[in-house]
Design an enzyme around this catalytic site. Structure first.
Site, PDB file in Angstrom:
ATOM      1  N   ASP A 111      -5.634   6.157   2.664  1.00  0.00           N
ATOM      2  CA  ASP A 111      -6.732   5.197   2.515  1.00  0.00           C
ATOM      3  C   ASP A 111      -7.741   5.771   1.537  1.00  0.00           C
ATOM      4  OD1 ASP A 111      -5.725   3.296   4.304  1.00  0.00           O
ATOM      5  OD2 ASP A 111      -6.702   4.224   6.016  1.00  0.00           O
ATOM      6  N   ASP A 127      -3.843  -2.703   2.642  1.00  0.00           N
ATOM      7  CA  ASP A 127      -4.690  -3.322   3.665  1.00  0.00           C
ATOM      8  C   ASP A 127      -5.345  -4.599   3.132  1.00  0.00           C
ATOM      9  OD1 ASP A 127      -4.107  -1.156   5.338  1.00  0.00           O
ATOM     10  OD2 ASP A 127      -5.958  -0.097   4.812  1.00  0.00           O
TER      11      ASP A 127
END
Length: 162
Positions: A111, A127
């Protein structure tokens, strides 16, 4: 074919961004991206959204693979026919595959996007695909699918004359 190219392009974009973050930002480190809005912060997430189920990466890997397979099968079998519905599912599939690749080969999801204007989970391109595609698909199902799917099947709901 066009949707397959879109899926591939989004998966490649996701993986390239993740590779560049892992190569150029130390774990936990940050770089400015959009002043006062977004910075790039390298985080390894072994869980799902907001690091939920972080001790169960294997379960998330299985669930991700099953969800990706179901969406792919729905697209191949043309369960959804209208282009907006197909586009929405294609974007969700790209996101699911992008994060699945990380879980399978790294044991975590990379991330990197961290909001600066509010407290929120760090997230990635995959995402974004899952969330935006998912929201678009829900809107499609709730407000348009019944009418548009009948139209795509060639079954308009005009009452018969007579």
């Amino acid at each position: 074919m066009l949707y397959a190219i879109l899926i591939l392009a989004l998966v490649v974009l996701d993986q390239v961004v993740k590779f560049l973050v892992r190569a150029h930002i130390p774990l936990g480190g940050s770089l400015p991206f959009l002043p006062h809005i977004l910075e790039l912060t390298y985080v390894q997430n072994t869980g799902a959204a907001f690091s939920m189920l972080s001790q169960h990466t294997w379960l998330l890997t299985i669930v991700s693979a099953v969800v990706a397979a179901v969406i792919a099968a729905a697209l191949v079998k043309k369960v959804v026919k209208h282009p907006f519905g197909v586009l929405s599912l294609s974007v969700v599939l790209a996101g699911a595959v992008g994060n699945l690749i990380d879980r399978l080969f790294l044991g975590f999801v990379t991330d990197m996007f961290q909001t600066l204007f509010m407290r929120f989970a760090v997230f990635n391109v995959a995402d974004i695909c899952v969330v935006c595609g998912g929201i678009a698909f829900v809107v499609y199902i709730l407000f348009f699918a019944e009418k548009l799917e009948k139209k795509e099947s060639g079954h308009d709901t005009h009452p018969a004359d007579g």
